[in-house]
Motif scaffolding. Sequence first.
Motif, PDB file in Angstrom:
ATOM      1  N   VAL A  73      -8.015  -2.219  12.991  1.00 33.71           N
ATOM      2  CA  VAL A  73      -8.487  -2.005  14.350  1.00 33.71           C
ATOM      3  C   VAL A  73      -9.896  -2.582  14.500  1.00 33.71           C
ATOM      4  O   VAL A  73     -10.706  -2.531  13.568  1.00 33.71           O
ATOM      5  CB  VAL A  73      -8.455  -0.490  14.700  1.00 33.71           C
ATOM      6  CG1 VAL A  73      -9.470   0.293  13.892  1.00 33.71           C
ATOM      7  CG2 VAL A  73      -8.639  -0.261  16.194  1.00 33.71           C
TER       8      VAL A  73
ATOM      9  N   ARG B  48      -1.579   2.924  20.234  1.00 33.91           N
ATOM     10  CA  ARG B  48      -1.995   2.989  18.818  1.00 33.91           C
ATOM     11  C   ARG B  48      -3.459   3.403  18.696  1.00 33.91           C
ATOM     12  O   ARG B  48      -3.836   4.141  17.780  1.00 33.91           O
ATOM     13  CB  ARG B  48      -1.826   1.609  18.165  1.00 33.91           C
ATOM     14  CG  ARG B  48      -0.547   1.452  17.428  1.00 33.91           C
ATOM     15  CD  ARG B  48      -0.492   0.133  16.663  1.00 33.91           C
ATOM     16  NE  ARG B  48       0.880  -0.306  16.667  1.00 33.91           N
ATOM     17  CZ  ARG B  48       1.335  -1.412  17.233  1.00 33.91           C
ATOM     18  NH1 ARG B  48       0.497  -2.269  17.790  1.00 33.91           N
ATOM     19  NH2 ARG B  48       2.609  -1.689  17.199  1.00 33.91           N
TER      20      ARG B  48
ATOM     21  N   ARG C 255      -5.348   6.955  16.771  1.00 30.12           N
ATOM     22  CA  ARG C 255      -6.280   6.938  15.645  1.00 30.12           C
ATOM     23  C   ARG C 255      -6.893   8.334  15.518  1.00 30.12           C
ATOM     24  O   ARG C 255      -7.347   8.897  16.525  1.00 30.12           O
ATOM     25  CB  ARG C 255      -7.408   5.925  15.897  1.00 30.12           C
ATOM     26  CG  ARG C 255      -6.932   4.512  16.205  1.00 30.12           C
ATOM     27  CD  ARG C 255      -6.641   3.698  15.008  1.00 30.12           C
ATOM     28  NE  ARG C 255      -7.742   3.642  14.065  1.00 30.12           N
ATOM     29  CZ  ARG C 255      -7.638   3.116  12.852  1.00 30.12           C
ATOM     30  NH1 ARG C 255      -6.475   2.624  12.434  1.00 30.12           N
ATOM     31  NH2 ARG C 255      -8.666   3.076  12.041  1.00 30.12           N
TER      32      ARG C 255
ATOM     33  N   GLU D  71     -14.786   6.003  16.708  1.00 32.83           N
ATOM     34  CA  GLU D  71     -13.768   5.524  15.761  1.00 32.83           C
ATOM     35  C   GLU D  71     -14.344   5.471  14.348  1.00 32.83           C
ATOM     36  O   GLU D  71     -13.683   5.836  13.379  1.00 32.83           O
ATOM     37  CB  GLU D  71     -13.249   4.145  16.182  1.00 32.83           C
ATOM     38  CG  GLU D  71     -12.474   3.364  15.117  1.00 32.83           C
ATOM     39  CD  GLU D  71     -11.183   4.056  14.654  1.00 32.83           C
ATOM     40  OE1 GLU D  71     -10.640   4.888  15.403  1.00 32.83           O
ATOM     41  OE2 GLU D  71     -10.732   3.771  13.521  1.00 32.83           O
TER      42      GLU D  71
END
Lengths: 242, 242
Positions: free
Chosen positions: B169, B207, B211, B24
């Motif tokens: 996040v 969700r 990303r 991420e």
Amino acid sequence: MTYELFYWPGLPGRGECVRLALEEAGVEYIDYARLPEEKGGGVSGVTRILGAEAGTRPSFAVPVLRDGSLVIGQTPAILQYLGDRLGLAPREPSDRLWCHQIQLTLGDFMDEIHDTHHPLGASLYYADQKPEARKRAEVFREVRLPKLLGWLERVAVASGSHWLVGDRVGYADLTLFQCVEGLKYAFPKAARRALAEAPAVVTLAARVAERPNIAAYLVSDRRLAFNEDGLFRHYPELDGEA
Amino acid sequence: MTYELFYWPGLPGRGECVRLALEEAGVEYIDYARLPEEKGGGVSGVTRILGAEAGTRPSFAVPVLRDGSLVIGQTPAILQYLGDRLGLAPREPSDRLWCHQIQLTLGDFMDEIHDTHHPLGASLYYADQKPEARKRAEVFREVRLPKLLGWLERVAVASGSHWLVGDRVGYADLTLFQCVEGLKYAFPKAARRALAEAPAVVTLAARVAERPNIAAYLVSDRRLAFNEDGLFRHYPELDGEA
């Protein structure tokens, strides 16, 4: 602000790791597990803090610590929080991480001890899972206990100090003490054998017991005895041969 | 400094929670699980970091993250450390604690999922504990899964944001995603029923999958498929009736 501890009444369990930190620091706290129901204690305290009083940040389980408007669940998170405030955590970031890592592994250790008597799940009675408990306890005694204590011994020796991290007692030392006491209660035969191979762990646990505040706590009526409702249970059939 | 991740090769397991954070954030890392043995990867990487290269602060188990001279074990501790550095943790102290508390509870959730196929201990094969696994899986499906997902739903709804804590996040969101994906793989029937009662959890997991860095990772060859060596295993006999 007085700390407030919420936990199940009548058993030391994981709540005892929090109690030991509060007692070692000598701070005032309200222990709802020891208050009668009519004063909001006992099971009603647990129900309340996990339900109506949880607000938008409910804990999944107790122990829960409340400090003013802050409510914290999960034993390692509570101890990380208290450690800073009570002088029971190292100051240096890498030492703080290491202390937390040890605590998390001690938490896993306690989970494994719990599961020796509840291998099929905590929602069933021990009586409903006795044959499975015998098998799991055998694996625990033969494989996991020596491995976990071996790791802890390595950590205690390598620290080069009287304590697990740095030169003062910390929250992980207190939990180590509780684990050693609980093992001796639950598995007197297996623990004797395993602890004979972990002299640094035994010495460190004895040092915790000699801390003035801890020594006073241990003989007080605030200290709950181990029993067969808790995490560390003595069922002779799970302790193996002498 | 390039992060180095040590974990068992061939299975996502708890190491995947760390991978998702690194992916991420889009940072470089060496994933020893994906390197061949002759380059120090695979099982030899695990053996090394828990043994010869562990020094005075050995981890009990992998995943282990190395950042320069710092070596960290225990998934929640690794994520707490990375969260600060990768912008995947809240900034405010009480939010940080809450994020960590959620992560710890997700870790307990994963432990319970693991124990459905290994109720007698991780050192035995699944084939040696199939009847016990059926019983434990039934308790998990009927009692624990609805309870744990119910708690997570309550938390997701109460956050009032797109994410579990605050408006960006965080590492706990990534682990939630992995739990949802793993549940759908391991217990397709039971997960469908349980997730139907947890729409906010399902939305939040979706969700995460959207990303950009996560979406790219999920279709890359770096993403390990779930399989029957890992934490989330699909054994139809543990999934109950449709």
